[in-house]
Write an enzyme that holds these catalytic residues in place. Structure first.
Site, PDB file in Angstrom:
ATOM      1  N   GLU A  60     -11.811   1.110  28.092  1.00  0.00           N
ATOM      2  CA  GLU A  60     -13.071   0.377  27.948  1.00  0.00           C
ATOM      3  C   GLU A  60     -13.585  -0.093  29.303  1.00  0.00           C
ATOM      4  O   GLU A  60     -12.879  -0.010  30.301  1.00  0.00           O
ATOM      5  CB  GLU A  60     -12.917  -0.798  26.976  1.00  0.00           C
ATOM      6  N   CYS A  96       3.834 -22.794  61.931  1.00  0.00           N
ATOM      7  CA  CYS A  96       3.876 -23.984  62.769  1.00  0.00           C
ATOM      8  C   CYS A  96       5.005 -24.869  62.255  1.00  0.00           C
ATOM      9  O   CYS A  96       4.995 -25.271  61.096  1.00  0.00           O
ATOM     10  CB  CYS A  96       2.545 -24.733  62.695  1.00  0.00           C
ATOM     11  N   CYS A 146      -2.159 -28.454  66.064  1.00  0.00           N
ATOM     12  CA  CYS A 146      -1.346 -29.508  66.687  1.00  0.00           C
ATOM     13  C   CYS A 146      -0.735 -29.083  68.013  1.00  0.00           C
ATOM     14  O   CYS A 146      -0.118 -29.895  68.700  1.00  0.00           O
ATOM     15  CB  CYS A 146      -0.252 -29.963  65.713  1.00  0.00           C
ATOM     16  N   CYS A 205       1.561 -32.085  61.826  1.00  0.00           N
ATOM     17  CA  CYS A 205       0.429 -31.161  61.906  1.00  0.00           C
ATOM     18  C   CYS A 205      -0.534 -31.455  60.752  1.00  0.00           C
ATOM     19  O   CYS A 205      -0.179 -31.282  59.582  1.00  0.00           O
ATOM     20  CB  CYS A 205       0.962 -29.731  61.854  1.00  0.00           C
ATOM     21  N   CYS A 221       0.155 -23.585  67.714  1.00  0.00           N
ATOM     22  CA  CYS A 221      -0.630 -23.990  66.545  1.00  0.00           C
ATOM     23  C   CYS A 221      -2.011 -24.498  66.994  1.00  0.00           C
ATOM     24  O   CYS A 221      -2.096 -25.406  67.819  1.00  0.00           O
ATOM     25  CB  CYS A 221       0.099 -25.087  65.773  1.00  0.00           C
ATOM     26  N   LYS A 265      -9.710  -1.340  38.941  1.00  0.00           N
ATOM     27  CA  LYS A 265     -10.922  -1.807  39.628  1.00  0.00           C
ATOM     28  C   LYS A 265     -11.561  -0.649  40.385  1.00  0.00           C
ATOM     29  O   LYS A 265     -10.874   0.098  41.075  1.00  0.00           O
ATOM     30  CB  LYS A 265     -10.557  -2.927  40.624  1.00  0.00           C
ATOM     31  N   LYS A 291     -14.691  -2.719  32.163  1.00  0.00           N
ATOM     32  CA  LYS A 291     -14.404  -4.091  32.571  1.00  0.00           C
ATOM     33  C   LYS A 291     -15.737  -4.706  32.963  1.00  0.00           C
ATOM     34  O   LYS A 291     -16.304  -4.380  34.005  1.00  0.00           O
ATOM     35  CB  LYS A 291     -13.426  -4.132  33.740  1.00  0.00           C
ATOM     36  N   ASP A 329     -18.428  -7.324  34.194  1.00  0.00           N
ATOM     37  CA  ASP A 329     -18.351  -8.322  35.259  1.00  0.00           C
ATOM     38  C   ASP A 329     -19.292  -9.478  34.962  1.00  0.00           C
ATOM     39  O   ASP A 329     -20.350  -9.624  35.562  1.00  0.00           O
ATOM     40  CB  ASP A 329     -18.714  -7.662  36.597  1.00  0.00           C
ATOM     41  N   TYR A 377     -12.175  -8.132  22.251  1.00  0.00           N
ATOM     42  CA  TYR A 377     -10.812  -8.564  21.903  1.00  0.00           C
ATOM     43  C   TYR A 377     -10.870  -9.448  20.663  1.00  0.00           C
ATOM     44  O   TYR A 377     -11.536 -10.483  20.671  1.00  0.00           O
ATOM     45  CB  TYR A 377     -10.236  -9.345  23.095  1.00  0.00           C
TER      46      TYR A 377
HETATM   47  S1  IVH Z   1      -9.191  -8.080  27.742  1.00  0.00           S
HETATM   48  C1  IVH Z   1      -5.356 -10.739  27.514  1.00  0.00           C
HETATM   49  N1  IVH Z   1     -11.172  -6.430  28.149  1.00  0.00           N
HETATM   50  O1  IVH Z   1     -11.580  -9.619  32.726  1.00  0.00           O
HETATM   51  C2  IVH Z   1      -6.407  -9.851  28.071  1.00  0.00           C
HETATM   52  N2  IVH Z   1     -11.076  -8.386  29.523  1.00  0.00           N
HETATM   53  O2  IVH Z   1      -9.022 -10.186  34.331  1.00  0.00           O
HETATM   54  C3  IVH Z   1      -7.742 -10.270  27.659  1.00  0.00           C
HETATM   55  N3  IVH Z   1     -12.925  -8.607  31.098  1.00  0.00           N
HETATM   56  O3  IVH Z   1     -10.748 -12.791  31.581  1.00  0.00           O
HETATM   57  C4  IVH Z   1      -8.835  -9.660  28.392  1.00  0.00           C
HETATM   58  N4  IVH Z   1     -13.972  -6.751  30.525  1.00  0.00           N
HETATM   59  O4  IVH Z   1     -13.170 -12.052  31.257  1.00  0.00           O
HETATM   60  C5  IVH Z   1     -10.589  -7.590  28.541  1.00  0.00           C
HETATM   61  N5  IVH Z   1     -12.881  -4.897  28.334  1.00  0.00           N
HETATM   62  C6  IVH Z   1     -12.317  -6.030  28.732  1.00  0.00           C
HETATM   63  C7  IVH Z   1     -12.865  -6.850  29.756  1.00  0.00           C
HETATM   64  C8  IVH Z   1     -12.195  -8.025  30.127  1.00  0.00           C
HETATM   65  C9  IVH Z   1     -14.001  -7.823  31.308  1.00  0.00           C
HETATM   66  C10 IVH Z   1     -12.655  -9.841  31.857  1.00  0.00           C
HETATM   67  C11 IVH Z   1     -12.262 -11.014  31.006  1.00  0.00           C
HETATM   68  C12 IVH Z   1     -10.897 -11.421  31.467  1.00  0.00           C
HETATM   69  C13 IVH Z   1     -10.785 -10.760  32.795  1.00  0.00           C
HETATM   70  C14 IVH Z   1      -9.328 -10.380  33.022  1.00  0.00           C
END
Ligand code: IVH
Length: 669
Positions: free
Chosen positions: A112, A423, A408, A429, A405, A311, A114, A116, A225
């Site tokens: 799926e 340091c 200090c 310090c 440092c 990522k 991710k 943002d 989820y």
């Molecule tokens: S599952 C226990 N699925 O990424 C895992 N998270 O780094 C629950 N996020 O806090 C997260 N897309 O805000 C999941 N397809 C996706 C997501 C996703 C974005 C975000 C989410 C989470 C963060 C995790």
């Protein structure tokens, strides 16, 4: 008539009128601030005249946009993050680990996007949205239900059938690119500061105190989820498709993948295709589909083992080095930082970027005036990834690491086998001392409010505090000599210091700032040792036998307690009355403050504990029991055969009804 009562009625009329003007007629006569002031005045008067209670008062309106802050609640299941990977190889390695852990079982992976944006948890009861909570710190979040209700793609009443009576669904609130651009154009016109990226804009929008403004901005939400006790299917994908049929927006990109080959193809496809999506994405997420397998794989302290984030490659920018500075951390570690000509990178302006340590700096071979490549990988802090040699000024000398440092002046030392220069002047310090004090008073440590970086620095500058043990000799009079402290705020800090003597031993160990000992390790070490004397005298072999403690951490703990200054500090903390051993659990002893400030009503018959046991558990976790459901109830703990009248009342008041499993999870029992 009593003039105060008259005023109450007047204020109610006025506020109703202003509400109408704002929401319906869209032509407010007064600003938010004036509105808030009228509302506050009414709230205060109503509090003095309980006999004037009226459920239709503007102060009672659910979804009022007038709250000056958000109520906070504890998540039923903590909102964890995902382990990040940055290459296909890492994803493959994860897949292999999953495969091995599930020895030979068939594994389906769900791929799926991710998204943002800003994480959100939605609670539904009997098909209705009852609560929306931000991620917050993962444990506790802000209740933003009224704002979330304005998002048209979030169903307020579910359609179709088959949804559990009580469930949670999580997803991401996003500001689509188009809405983001429009919002920034509007702000530019109004001369307001622009949002750096859609994520910031979405997070900021969710926290607006005015749902009408939220509605205007055009947020969207994708869900990914489903959580609860009675989910319709035993796998993630089917549950999400069911959620889609109930009216939730579930991304079309969600797909079942059956081999690592298909995972690779998915990554390669979306690496490009994501740029055509209407919303910002920063990667992909891969999840084990079967819930039973998810359960088998379990969680680490921070993230599920059954999921991983991939990522997308970070964006890169090229900019000129102004100079290199050297930061001093609370452990004395010196970090070289490149100070740059400001440059725009993935939506934010970057002026500083860490180079981590001398080795990395040397490998980069940075010369004065160089043009540097900056990346914002997965981390929030950007980093330098390379030098554009072709642009180097002829004869520019290389930048060298400092030998002393910068704070200090002490000569730096390098611990064998470590990359960091340190340091050694722990007691003299300033940034180290201030950093350790800040850490010590932190919320997850001794939880002493009112001492931030500035106060800690001032306390040191005044000679009141040289190490954290001095906090316990601090007086209100001393605090009051510091700018910004009045008698009241000083007393509050002193009370916080006093209260910190009750903080459990596990957190005391974390608060000490032992290098490499984070929250989880501190807890494990404290519980294994049971008390400070044992911990201080544990040889490294014994320390290494503790879960999660490797040779590096073991050596660090042993070194820490071998140090005479640290020994003296611990001794003084003991004399001050801090907890120096783990609490022995007894039938009535407090277990945590997880439920602090929360009122429960118990109803029905339970399977795992008796009602009396649940009552006691609620109290031992800091909560309160009450016999009847009212506005003040935070949760109804429902067993079998809960009375229908109670259920209806809870629903009407929007109070979450939780099962015993929910409760046990909530309290970590
Ligand atoms: S599952 C226990 N699925 O990424 C895992 N998270 O780094 C629950 N996020 O806090 C997260 N897309 O805000 C999941 N397809 C996706 C997501 C996703 C974005 C975000 C989410 C989470 C963060 C995790």
């Amino acid at each position: 008539m009593d003039p105060e009562k008259e005023r109450i009625e007047y204020l109610r009329r006025e506020l109703h009128r202003h509400n109408y003007n704002y929401y319906v007629a869209n032509s407010p006569e007064i600003g938010d601030k004036e509105f808030d002031m009228l509302m506050k005045e009414l709230e205060a008067l109503e509090a003095e005249h309980p006999e004037m209670y009226d459920p239709n008062s503007p102060t009672q309106r659910v979804g009022s946009d007038l709250s000056t802050g958000f109520e906070q609640v504890r998540h039923i299941y903590p909102m964890l993050s995902l382990a990040n990977t940055y290459s296909i190889d890492d994803v493959e390695a994860w897949f292999k680990r999953v495969d091995e852990a599930l020895s030979g079982q068939d594994v389906t992976i769900v791929g799926e996007m991710k998204f943002d944006g800003s994480g959100i948890s939605l609670i539904y009861e009997h098909g209705k949205l009852v609560r929306a909570v931000t991620r917050g710190d993962g444990e506790v979040g802000d209740v933003v239900t009224d704002n979330i209700r304005t998002i048209k793609s979030i169903p307020l009443q579910l359609q179709g059938s088959g949804w559990p009576d009580f469930f949670e669904i999580r997803g991401e609130v996003l500001l689509p690119w188009a809405a983001f651009d429009r919002l920034n154009a509007e702000r530019a016109e109004a001369g307001e500061p622009l949002f750096a990226n859609p994520r910031n804009a979405a997070a900021g929008t969710m926290k607006l105190l005015n749902p009408a403004e939220v509605a205007h901005r055009g947020l969207d939400a994708y869900l990914y989820y489903l959580l609860g006790d009675n989910l319709p299917y035993d796998n993630h994908y089917d549950n999400m498709m069911a959620a889609r049929s109930w009216g939730f927006k579930v991304s079309d990109a969600m797909t079942c993948l059956h081999s690592i080959d298909e995972v690779d193809k998915y990554i390669n496809y979306w690496d490009k295709a994501r740029k055509t999506l209407p919303v910002a994405t920063d990667g992909l997420v891969f999840k084990v589909n079967s819930l039973r397998q998810q359960l088998n794989l379990g969680f680490t302290a921070k993230s599920p083992r059954w999921a991983v984030a991939y990522k997308f490659a970070a964006e890169r920018a090229l900019t000129r080095l102004r100079f290199v500075s050297f930061d001093v951390g609370r452990m004395g570690i010196i970090t070289p930082v490149a100070n740059l000509e400001p440059v725009l990178l993935s939506g934010t302006v970057v002026k500083r970027a860490s180079m981590h340590n001398e080795d990395i700096m040397r490998t980069l071979d940075i010369h004065e005036d160089d043009m540097l490549y900056v990346e914002k990988g997965g981390e929030i802090i950007p980093k330098i990834t390379g030098v554009e040699i072709s642009e180097r000024t002829p004869g520019a000398p290389p930048v060298s690491f400092v030998s002393h440092c910068p704070a200090c002046g002490a000569r730096l030392v390098r611990v064998e086998g470590e990359a960091a220069w340190v340091c050694p002047n722990k007691e003299g310090c300033v940034p180290q001392i201030v950093g350790r004090i800040e850490h010590f008073v932190g919320r997850h440590m001794m939880n002493i409010d009112g001492i931030g970086e500035e106060t800690a620095a001032a306390l040191f500058a005044h000679g009141f505090i040289r190490n954290v043990a001095d906090l316990y000799d601090l007086t209100a009079m001393q605090l009051m000599t510091i700018e910004g402290f009045g008698a009241k705020s000083a007393e509050r800090v002193i009370a916080g210091i006093e209260a910190s003597k009750e903080v459990p031993f596990e957190r005391v160990v974390f608060a000490l700032s032992i290098p490499f000992v984070g929250e989880t390790t501190a807890r494990k070490v404290a519980r294994a040792a049971k008390n400070i004397d044992t911990l201080m005298s544990m040889p490294t072999e014994q320390l290494e036998a503790i879960e999660d403690v490797g040779s590096r951490i073991a050596a660090s703990i042993a070194n820490f307690f071998a140090d005479e200054q640290n020994k003296r500090m611990v001794e003084r903390l003991r004399v001050a009355g801090l907890k120096m051993e783990v609490a022995v659990a007894s039938e009535s002893q407090p277990l945590s403050d997880t439920l602090a400030g929360k009122t429960f009503v118990i109803s029905g018959v339970f399977a795992k504990h008796s009602r009396e046991e649940y009552k006691s558990l609620i109290e031992r976790h800091g909560g309160k029991n009450s016999g009847s459901i009212s506005k003040k109830t935070d949760y109804v703990l429902a067993g079998e055969n809960m009375g229908p009248a109670k259920l209806e009342k809870a629903n009407k008041l929007g109070i979450p009804v939780i099962s015993e499993d929910d409760f046990l999870r909530m309290t970590g029992e």
